[in-house]
Scaffold this motif. Structure first.
Motif, PDB file in Angstrom:
ATOM      1  N   CYS A   8      -7.048  -1.904   4.512  1.00  0.00           N
ATOM      2  CA  CYS A   8      -6.189  -1.071   5.583  1.00  0.00           C
ATOM      3  C   CYS A   8      -7.292   0.379   5.715  1.00  0.00           C
ATOM      4  O   CYS A   8      -7.379   0.984   4.769  1.00  0.00           O
ATOM      5  N   ILE A  15      -5.738  -6.033   2.241  1.00  0.00           N
ATOM      6  CA  ILE A  15      -4.766  -6.842   3.289  1.00  0.00           C
ATOM      7  C   ILE A  15      -5.319  -8.353   2.682  1.00  0.00           C
ATOM      8  O   ILE A  15      -6.564  -8.737   2.948  1.00  0.00           O
ATOM      9  N   HIS A  19      -1.888 -12.185   5.147  1.00  0.00           N
ATOM     10  CA  HIS A  19      -0.892 -11.194   4.987  1.00  0.00           C
ATOM     11  C   HIS A  19      -0.453 -10.385   6.637  1.00  0.00           C
ATOM     12  O   HIS A  19      -1.493 -10.407   7.088  1.00  0.00           O
ATOM     13  N   LYS A  20       0.280  -9.894   6.745  1.00  0.00           N
ATOM     14  CA  LYS A  20       0.445  -9.157   8.093  1.00  0.00           C
ATOM     15  C   LYS A  20      -0.175  -8.050   8.144  1.00  0.00           C
ATOM     16  O   LYS A  20      -0.361  -7.365   7.204  1.00  0.00           O
ATOM     17  N   SER A  21      -0.859  -7.775   9.276  1.00  0.00           N
ATOM     18  CA  SER A  21      -1.557  -6.549   9.608  1.00  0.00           C
ATOM     19  C   SER A  21      -1.771  -6.497  11.039  1.00  0.00           C
ATOM     20  O   SER A  21      -1.414  -7.239  11.600  1.00  0.00           O
ATOM     21  N   CYS A  45      -8.691  -2.973  10.289  1.00  0.00           N
ATOM     22  CA  CYS A  45      -7.421  -3.559  10.135  1.00  0.00           C
ATOM     23  C   CYS A  45      -6.307  -2.137   9.725  1.00  0.00           C
ATOM     24  O   CYS A  45      -6.862  -1.318   9.118  1.00  0.00           O
ATOM     25  N   PHE A  46      -5.173  -2.221   9.966  1.00  0.00           N
ATOM     26  CA  PHE A  46      -4.000  -1.498   9.419  1.00  0.00           C
ATOM     27  C   PHE A  46      -2.714  -2.327   8.899  1.00  0.00           C
ATOM     28  O   PHE A  46      -2.661  -3.522   9.545  1.00  0.00           O
ATOM     29  N   CYS A  47      -2.411  -1.932   7.782  1.00  0.00           N
ATOM     30  CA  CYS A  47      -1.295  -2.629   7.112  1.00  0.00           C
ATOM     31  C   CYS A  47       0.003  -2.350   8.098  1.00  0.00           C
ATOM     32  O   CYS A  47      -0.041  -1.279   8.940  1.00  0.00           O
ATOM     33  N   PRO A  48       0.921  -2.762   7.953  1.00  0.00           N
ATOM     34  CA  PRO A  48       2.214  -2.728   8.813  1.00  0.00           C
ATOM     35  C   PRO A  48       2.659  -1.245   8.759  1.00  0.00           C
ATOM     36  O   PRO A  48       2.940  -0.631   9.697  1.00  0.00           O
ATOM     37  N   CYS A  50       1.350   1.399   7.659  1.00  0.00           N
ATOM     38  CA  CYS A  50       0.414   2.468   8.451  1.00  0.00           C
ATOM     39  C   CYS A  50       0.413   2.204   9.801  1.00  0.00           C
ATOM     40  O   CYS A  50       0.164   3.366  10.617  1.00  0.00           O
ATOM     41  N   SER A  51       0.376   1.104  10.468  1.00  0.00           N
ATOM     42  CA  SER A  51       0.298   0.955  11.955  1.00  0.00           C
ATOM     43  C   SER A  51       1.809   1.578  12.300  1.00  0.00           C
ATOM     44  O   SER A  51       1.668   2.288  13.591  1.00  0.00           O
ATOM     45  N   ASN A  89       7.591  -4.776   3.747  1.00  0.00           N
ATOM     46  CA  ASN A  89       6.351  -4.211   2.800  1.00  0.00           C
ATOM     47  C   ASN A  89       7.101  -3.132   1.801  1.00  0.00           C
ATOM     48  O   ASN A  89       6.912  -3.119   0.834  1.00  0.00           O
TER      49      ASN A  89
END
Ligand SMILES: [Zn+2]
Length: 117
Positions: A8, A15, A19-21, A45-48, A50-51, A89
């Motif tokens: 992320c 990530i 996995h979801k991102s 990429c960003f993890c959920p 952080c998004s 998460n």
């Protein structure tokens, strides 16, 4: 192709594959110049969590940052699925704590590690 290790961009957490991102793809291309050139594409990429956090936060500085922020806001505001992924998460991290530690120091330590970007 080697196995890609994705992190992320904001919190640097890995990530894992599947996995979801949220992935932001970016490339540059010349216009009106011959020969036409196209850069390699970058994948950010960003993890959920952080998004969602970025999308809910104030507008960042810089035109590219604002463009990315608007894309994240578009995703977060158009469907609750990304919010749900972020929520799961967060619950997963809280769920890893032993019950005795949830009111004490460990919880604060983990919370601060989680929120210090
Ligand atoms: Zn993150």
């Amino acid at each position: 192709m080697p196995v890609e290790h994705l992190f992320c961009l904001r919190c640097r957490r890995e990530i894992e594959a599947g996995h979801k991102s949220v992935a932001v793809y970016m490339f540059a291309q010349t216009v009106g110049i011959r020969p036409r050139q196209k850069s390699a594409a970058q994948r950010i990429c960003f993890c959920p969590p952080c998004s969602v956090s970025l999308a809910m936060g104030p507008a960042p500085d810089g035109a590219l940052n604002v463009a990315a922020w608007e894309m994240l806001r578009d995703l977060v505001s158009s469907d609750p699925a990304l919010n749900e992924a972020a929520w799961n998460n967060l619950r997963g991290i809280i769920g890893l704590l032993p019950a005795a530690a949830t009111g004490g120091r460990s919880r604060r330590a983990i919370a601060s590690g989680y929120f210090e970007f």
